[in-house]
Design a protein around this motif. Structure first.
Motif, short mmCIF file in Angstrom:
data_model
loop_
_atom_site.label_atom_id
_atom_site.label_comp_id
_atom_site.label_asym_id
_atom_site.label_seq_id
_atom_site.Cartn_x
_atom_site.Cartn_y
_atom_site.Cartn_z
N THR A 165 4.79 -1.82 1.92
CA THR A 165 3.67 -2.77 1.93
C THR A 165 2.41 -2.11 2.48
N SER A 166 2.59 -1.30 3.52
CA SER A 166 1.40 -0.66 4.09
C SER A 166 0.79 0.32 3.11
N SER A 167 1.62 0.96 2.28
CA SER A 167 1.06 1.82 1.24
C SER A 167 0.25 1.02 0.25
N PHE A 168 0.76 -0.19 -0.03
CA PHE A 168 0.03 -1.06 -0.95
C PHE A 168 -1.32 -1.46 -0.35
N THR A 169 -1.29 -1.89 0.92
CA THR A 169 -2.56 -2.29 1.54
C THR A 169 -3.51 -1.11 1.63
N MET A 170 -2.97 0.09 1.84
CA MET A 170 -3.83 1.28 1.89
C MET A 170 -4.48 1.53 0.55
N ALA A 171 -3.67 1.41 -0.52
CA ALA A 171 -4.23 1.61 -1.85
C ALA A 171 -5.31 0.57 -2.13
N MET A 172 -5.05 -0.67 -1.70
CA MET A 172 -6.07 -1.70 -1.87
C MET A 172 -7.33 -1.33 -1.11
N GLY A 173 -7.14 -0.72 0.05
CA GLY A 173 -8.30 -0.30 0.85
C GLY A 173 -9.14 0.72 0.11
N THR A 188 -6.99 -2.70 8.44
CA THR A 188 -6.38 -3.36 9.61
C THR A 188 -4.94 -3.75 9.31
N LEU A 189 -4.72 -4.28 8.11
CA LEU A 189 -3.34 -4.64 7.74
C LEU A 189 -2.43 -3.42 7.75
N THR A 190 -2.94 -2.32 7.18
CA THR A 190 -2.16 -1.08 7.18
C THR A 190 -1.82 -0.66 8.60
N THR A 205 -14.43 9.76 -0.08
CA THR A 205 -13.48 10.88 0.04
C THR A 205 -12.54 10.73 1.23
N PHE A 206 -13.10 10.38 2.37
CA PHE A 206 -12.27 10.31 3.56
C PHE A 206 -11.15 9.29 3.38
N VAL A 207 -11.54 8.11 2.88
CA VAL A 207 -10.54 7.05 2.71
C VAL A 207 -9.50 7.46 1.68
N GLU A 208 -9.97 8.05 0.59
CA GLU A 208 -9.05 8.50 -0.46
C GLU A 208 -8.04 9.51 0.08
N ASN A 209 -8.57 10.51 0.77
CA ASN A 209 -7.69 11.57 1.27
C ASN A 209 -6.73 11.05 2.32
N PHE A 210 -7.22 10.15 3.18
CA PHE A 210 -6.30 9.56 4.15
C PHE A 210 -5.24 8.75 3.42
N GLY A 211 -5.64 8.07 2.35
CA GLY A 211 -4.66 7.32 1.55
C GLY A 211 -3.56 8.23 1.05
N LEU A 212 -3.95 9.42 0.58
CA LEU A 212 -2.95 10.40 0.13
C LEU A 212 -1.97 10.71 1.26
N TYR A 213 -2.51 10.97 2.44
CA TYR A 213 -1.67 11.29 3.60
C TYR A 213 -0.71 10.14 3.88
N TRP A 214 -1.24 8.92 3.86
CA TRP A 214 -0.42 7.77 4.20
C TRP A 214 0.70 7.59 3.17
N HIS A 215 0.36 7.76 1.90
CA HIS A 215 1.39 7.64 0.87
C HIS A 215 2.45 8.71 1.04
N PHE A 216 2.04 9.90 1.45
CA PHE A 216 3.00 10.96 1.68
C PHE A 216 3.97 10.58 2.78
N VAL A 217 3.45 10.07 3.88
CA VAL A 217 4.30 9.66 4.99
C VAL A 217 5.28 8.60 4.51
N ASP A 218 4.80 7.70 3.65
CA ASP A 218 5.67 6.67 3.09
C ASP A 218 6.79 7.30 2.26
N ILE A 219 6.42 8.26 1.42
CA ILE A 219 7.42 8.88 0.54
C ILE A 219 8.49 9.61 1.35
N VAL A 220 8.07 10.26 2.42
CA VAL A 220 9.07 10.94 3.26
C VAL A 220 10.09 9.92 3.75
#
Lengths: 367, 536, 251
Positions: C91-99, C116-118, C222-237
């Motif tokens: 869910t947090s990955s979803f909210t991040m993508a929405m962000g 904030t939800l993330t 860019t910052f938000v996008e790249n952080f989103g990538l990081y967050w999705h990675f943590v999710d995938i792990v």
């Protein structure tokens, strides 16, 4: 390779040895190792000469003074192919030759005499099957293949005899082995070559190669009284292995007579050969090495016996070809020696030894 | 006005984003660590003058060689060319104004410094004596020296390396000037690209290996402990999975320097440009698949040995290809023998020997006799010191005029190059013989018959020390008294040589548009003619 | 080979002086900057894969060698908490993508809400992990000096787990000792993962403040996008860790 004129070969060897550019050749494999080594030296010299010649001659011929205008050349596919394929071909020859040598050194022949070596900080202990113990020394006869079964009691060590051209790591937790056949009587260096702490440089010793007659004399003179197998038998009794590993019809464990080298099926269905490593693992990590048809109730002896103790047991089991003496022990328990292992002193009736001597907590014998 | 004079003050250096200033910061720091590591080497050679361990206690000797290895590998060799010459010149060579991520670049230097300070602190408070290889279970259960702090220092230095490599890969992909296609890149850039792949993919595995050692040492988790079911060989696999590619991280940038130097001082395009470029990448790729050749006698299966031995033979071929391509670059060239060229020649000879002896070790059978002896020590010093360090000195001298605006004094530097070459051979060639004779490595004392060769080796080390000290002296001297260098004292073809020395902070007043191949000496001639024409 | 000069005044000049304030001087265009930083983040994630890879390698080897111990030890984990964590993280990955989407559309309040939800979901994940770790501490399943194998040699002494898995056999002592390896891997892998989550959450806190100040809704995502990538990675792990650690015997 003795079909290169033996005279030239011997001359080369003696000359080189006296000028100490490489160690004496004292084993059967040493000349084979040296042959490959000298081949590599030759190829390296040729390669180096080519490179140096190219650099020197081009530097002279095409120095700025002599050749003021450079000619731009893109390259040459033919040359690229040449200096790719020729080095690759030479390297592959060395690979094949080296691999053959490697397999030869680490595949002991079946009739090799086995000597156990235990490495610990900072000494080597060699144990001959007849019970002779040596510290930082190894006596071997010529003319017989000798296998060393090596293990470490603590950290990685490495058992190296340069004159024999053999070396093998001593690893904590498992056996490694190497073999050789000594050819020239004399004394040679023994080194530990894997850094192992403070006194790594002092973990050295002497390998003494004797003629078979001298070796026999030495064996007789330095026996400690009981062989490894005899020590093992004592341990086997004191640890009450016979309580399960006997030939009684209700025996909880398989009989161990002639088990060494046999093909076993484990409870997982896997088929293995009962070699030294298996025997050691079966004592220390039994639950994964249970013979099919038996309950997984053997307790582990990890922490209760030293590596030497395991070697004694392994040696005992290797030489066990009948259960006669085991039967004797279980029939009359007053033969159990005191003080060794963790046995109770009171006589224990056969079959009831489990409760007193099991090391594992209760509740383990559910089927 | 140039990058050195643009801003003054300590903060303008410590908070800079300019890749050139960061390169200079790195140059000073790695030189410092080189001399720390070198002094430790001096102590080793002094001890080994006599067969007994009489100069220092064995424990101290063990610490000395461990710290020597750790400092030289992680604090000198790995960053040497990439973090100094690479940082300075990769953006200029591709026609960019800076690296892609200047802040990450500065962070990389700070991580290096933090790691270095931690390493020095460890040394001062008693050092570590596990060897640079941290073999378990020795490092986890059997020593009580500063394994954890050293591990932390190496961990942090690893991140410094990862960030440098990451920066290079992004820069080379995304910031090439218009017209600068991949196959117009100088081979120096190709070499760094390959090394950066290794840095980025390999170093994290070292990081996790160190973490596991730390956990095993503090908590006793059992991951490498056979009594708990762990496998001490697992550490070796993880460690060498990085440490083998690490040696290619160390040598590839040096090979890049050699390409530039040989081309410039023969006035010729590098022979077989494509072959050399692809060889760099091939070394990087194959380099990942050979790690277990450090473990041939450790009880790994015979079939694993076969595979790794075969792959090791394959990885040796691209290096051979490069040596021959460089040699043939000399063919029909117009050769001069300035100091960088002398170092390059030294590299070629010594690296050939070092590389060939690697094949001795890669052919599993001979490895049994030669491994863990001084043969190994000689092998890696030939490739790293005879190879890499010579390449570093070649590059330092080659680009010195560009970096500082001053020429180094030619005669004394040529002398230093020759002294270094002689000293090096005297130091390390006897060690091949010692290894063949069976002298083990990491020994503080040895059988007396090995003494004469050890004495030669120590004598050579003294000469070598002089050879390394001289550049420090005359290069520093040249900063104030050296002849002023013009834009292009060597008449080289790279983009970095078409602008002023020292360069502007932004490198180029305008981003160049590249319409010529690498090492295009005809284009260079045309440039000169145009300049003359426009003036006259 | 053409002989036009290398240094030309061309298209490069026109955009030279009119770049947006968030474009750094060493980039020629904003697109180049975005491209480069994005690529850099992917490369960094590649290094993270290699980093976790070492632990996955150790896991593969030891699970292969000591399967019964791994099964028994994994039964000590509560699948309820594991699934809850998986749900929270997805869910947090979803909210991040929405962000990221909100940032691209320059919707400041949406972005702040999503971040904030993330953040909250991430904290929730860490909270669950704390509960789980604490339970392991109480049962002496943390590798080291106080590790206890009693739950494995005598399952009846651990009714909580024994009732869930009544068919579990007691392990012999040497196999039971290998459960310590499982728990070491459990703590190392989820611990490493948690460290990465904590770093992410700290950066999220920073981002929420910056987002509120309007820093990410100017077109510079860019910052938000790249952080989103990081967050999705943590999710995938975590998606890998969950079945490997919790679901070993379920197939």
């Amino acid at each position: 390779m003795s079909h290169i004129s033996p005279i030239i070969w011997q001359f080369l060897v003696k000359w080189m040895t006296n000028f100490a550019l490489f160690p004496p050749e004292a084993s059967k494999i040493a000349p084979q190792m040296d042959a490959l080594y000298f081949f590599m030296v030759l190829i390296s010299l040729i390669g180096l000469t080519i490179v140096i010649l190219l650099i020197t001659s081009f530097s002279i011929l095409y120095s700025k003074k002599r050749h003021p205008v450079a000619v731009q050349i893109e390259g040459s596919t033919l040359l690229e192919a040449t200096w790719t394929i020729i080095p690759l071909g030479l390297f592959l020859i060395m690979f094949v030759w080296g691999a053959l040598l490697y397999f030869r050194i680490y595949t002991p022949p079946a009739n090799a005499m086995n000597i156990y070596v235990v490495g610990k900080q900072w000494m080597w202990k060699a144990e001959h099957p007849g019970g002779q113990h040596e510290i930082n020394a190894l006596h071997v006869p010529t003319g017989r293949p000798i296998q060393l079964t090596i293990i470490s009691q603590d950290v990685f060590h490495s058992f190296s005899i340069p004159a024999f051209r053999v070396k093998r790591e001593a690893i904590p937790g498992r056996y490694t082995s190497v073999w050789f056949e000594a050819t020239v009587p004399g004394t040679y260096h023994l080194f530990c070559t894997q850094y192992c702490g403070t006194d790594h440089s002092h973990m050295i010793g002497e390998v003494t190669v004797l003629t078979p007659e001298d070796y026999k004399k030495w064996l007789d003179g330095s026996t400690s009284g009981s062989s490894l197998a005899q020590n093992g038998e004592r341990l086997f009794a004191s640890l009450s292995c016979a309580a399960c590993h006997n030939t009684r019809p209700d025996a909880r464990g398989p009989s161990l007579a002639n088990v060494y080298g046999a093909r076993l099926t484990l409870s997982s269905g896997q088929q293995i050969t009962a070699d030294d490593a298996y025997l050691r693992e079966a004592i220390l990590n039994p639950s994964q090495h249970i013979t099919q048809g038996y309950a997984p109730i053997m307790p582990t002896y990890q922490g209760q016996i030293s590596e030497e103790g395991v070697i004694d047991l392994v040696e005992y089991i290797k030489n066990l070809d009948s259960d006669y003496r085991v039967q004797q022990t279980t029939a009359s328990t007053t033969l159990l020696p005191e003080g060794e292992g963790k046995t109770t002193k009171a006589p224990v009736a056969p079959g009831a030894s489990q409760g007193a001597n099991q090391k594992a907590p209760q509740g383990m014998v559910k089927q | 006005m140039n990058y050195l004079t643009k801003e003054n003050g300590l903060l303008s250096w410590l908070l800079t984003g300019d890749h050139k200033r960061i390169a200079i910061l790195y140059l000073i720091s790695i030189s410092f660590f080189f001399f720390v590591g070198g002094s430790l080497a001096g102590l080793i050679r002094l001890e080994l003058l006599t067969p007994q361990s009489d100069l220092m206690a064995t424990d101290t000797y063990n610490k000395v060689f461990s710290m020597h290895g750790i400092i030289m590998v992680f604090f000198f060799l790995v960053p040497s060319v990439p973090a100094t010459i690479g940082n300075f010149f990769i953006p200029m060579m591709i026609g960019a104004k800076d690296l892609a991520l200047p802040k990450i670049n500065l962070l990389s230097w700070y991580l290096y410094i933090a790691a270095g300070i931690l390493a020095l602190y460890t040394m001062a408070s008693g050092g570590v004596d596990t060897g640079w290889t941290f073999t378990t279970p020795l490092s986890t259960h059997y020593v009580n020296t500063h394994v954890l702090t050293t591990g932390m220092a190496v961990f942090i230095a690893g991140f410094s390396s990862i960030f440098t490599g990451l920066n290079f890969i992004v820069t080379i992909h995304k910031m090439r000037a218009p017209g600068m296609t991949w196959f117009r890149l100088p081979l120096f850039v190709w070499a760094h690209y390959a090394a950066s792949i290794l840095m980025v993919l390999g170093t994290p595995v070292l990081a996790i290996a160190i973490v596991l050692v730390a956990l095993e040492r503090t908590v006793g988790i059992g991951v490498f402990d056979p009594t708990k079911g762990g496998d001490p060989l697992l550490f070796q696999h993880l460690f060498w999975f990085y440490s083998h590619p690490a040696v290619y991280i160390m040598i590839l940038p040096g090979m890049g320097v050699i390409s530039e130097v040989i081309s410039t001082f023969s006035r010729k395009r590098v022979f077989g440009y494509t072959a050399v470029a692809f060889s760099s990448v091939a070394i990087a790729v194959f380099g990942f698949f050979v790690w277990a050749h450090h473990m041939f006698i450790m009880g790994i299966s015979n079939y694993a040995v076969l595979i790794f031995s075969l792959l090791t033979m394959l990885v040796a071929v691209p290096s051979a290809i490069k040596i021959f391509n460089w040699a043939f670059t000399l063919y029909k060239g117009s050769i001069t023998f300035e100091t960088p060229m002398l170092y390059a020649f030294g590299f070629m000879g010594l690296f050939t020997i070092g590389g060939m002896t690697g094949v001795f070790l890669g052919a599993s059978g001979t490895d049994i006799h030669l491994t863990e002896t001084y043969f190994i020590v000689a092998h890696f010093h030939f490739v790293m010191v005879g190879g890499m360090l010579m390449a570093f000195l070649a590059g330092l001298h080659f680009w010195w005029p560009k970096m500082t605006g001053r020429m180094y004094p030619e005669k004394i530097s040529q002398l230093a190059a020759v002294v270094t070459f002689i000293g090096f051979n005297l130091t390390f060639f006897p060690q091949f013989i010692l290894g063949t004779l069976g002298m083990p490595r990491r020994y503080a004392s040895y059988p007396p018959e090995f003494q004469i060769l050890n004495v030669f080796s120590t004598a050579g080390a003294t000469v070598l020390g002089v050879g390394y000290l001289l550049p420090v002296l005359y290069l520093t001297w040249s900063l104030k008294y050296g002849e002023i260098a013009g834009n292009n004292p060597w008449q080289a073809t790279g983009l970095e040589w078409q602008v002023q020395s020292p360069p502007l902070t932004e490198n180029f007043p305008e981003i160049p548009i590249v319409d010529h191949e690498a090492y295009d000496y005809e284009w260079l001639e045309n440039q000169k003619e145009k300049e003359v024409a426009s003036v006259g | 080979m053409s002989d036009s000069t290398a240094i030309a005044h061309g298209k490069a000049d026109a955009s030279h002086h009119e770049h947006p304030p968030y474009q750094r001087h060493h980039f020629e265009t904003y697109a180049q900057q975005n491209d480069a930083t994005n690529f850099a983040m992917w490369l960094f994630l590649l290094t993270e894969i290699m980093f976790f890879g070492g632990l996955f390698t150790a896991y593969l080897i030891y699970r292969n060698w000591y399967y019964p111990a791994f099964v028994a030890a994994s039964h000590q984990l509560d699948i309820f908490w594991g699934s809850l964590n998986t749900l929270l993280l997805i869910t947090s990955s979803f909210t991040m993508a929405m962000g990221v989407w909100c940032a691209e559309l320059r919707k400041k309040s949406g972005l702040v809400l999503c971040l904030t939800l993330t953040f909250i979901l991430g904290l929730g994940f860490l909270g669950v992990k704390t509960v789980e770790y604490r339970e392991k501490w109480e049962k002496h399943h943390i590798p080291g000096l106080h590790y206890s194998v009693s739950s494995f040699v005598d399952p009846a002494s651990d009714p909580e787990v024994h009732d869930k898995y009544p068919k579990d056999q007691p392990l012999s002592l040497d196999m039971a000792r290998h459960t310590e390896l499982y728990f070491f891997l459990y703590f190392a892998m989820t611990g490493m993962h948690a460290v990465h989550m904590i770093i992410g959450i700290v950066i999220l806190a920073f981002m929420i403040a910056r987002a509120q100040a309007g820093a990410y809704t100017t077109g510079h995502v860019t910052f938000v996008e790249n952080f989103g990538l990081y967050w999705h990675f943590v999710d995938i792990v975590w998606i890998f860790l969950f079945p490997l650690l919790y679901l070993i015997s379920r197939h």
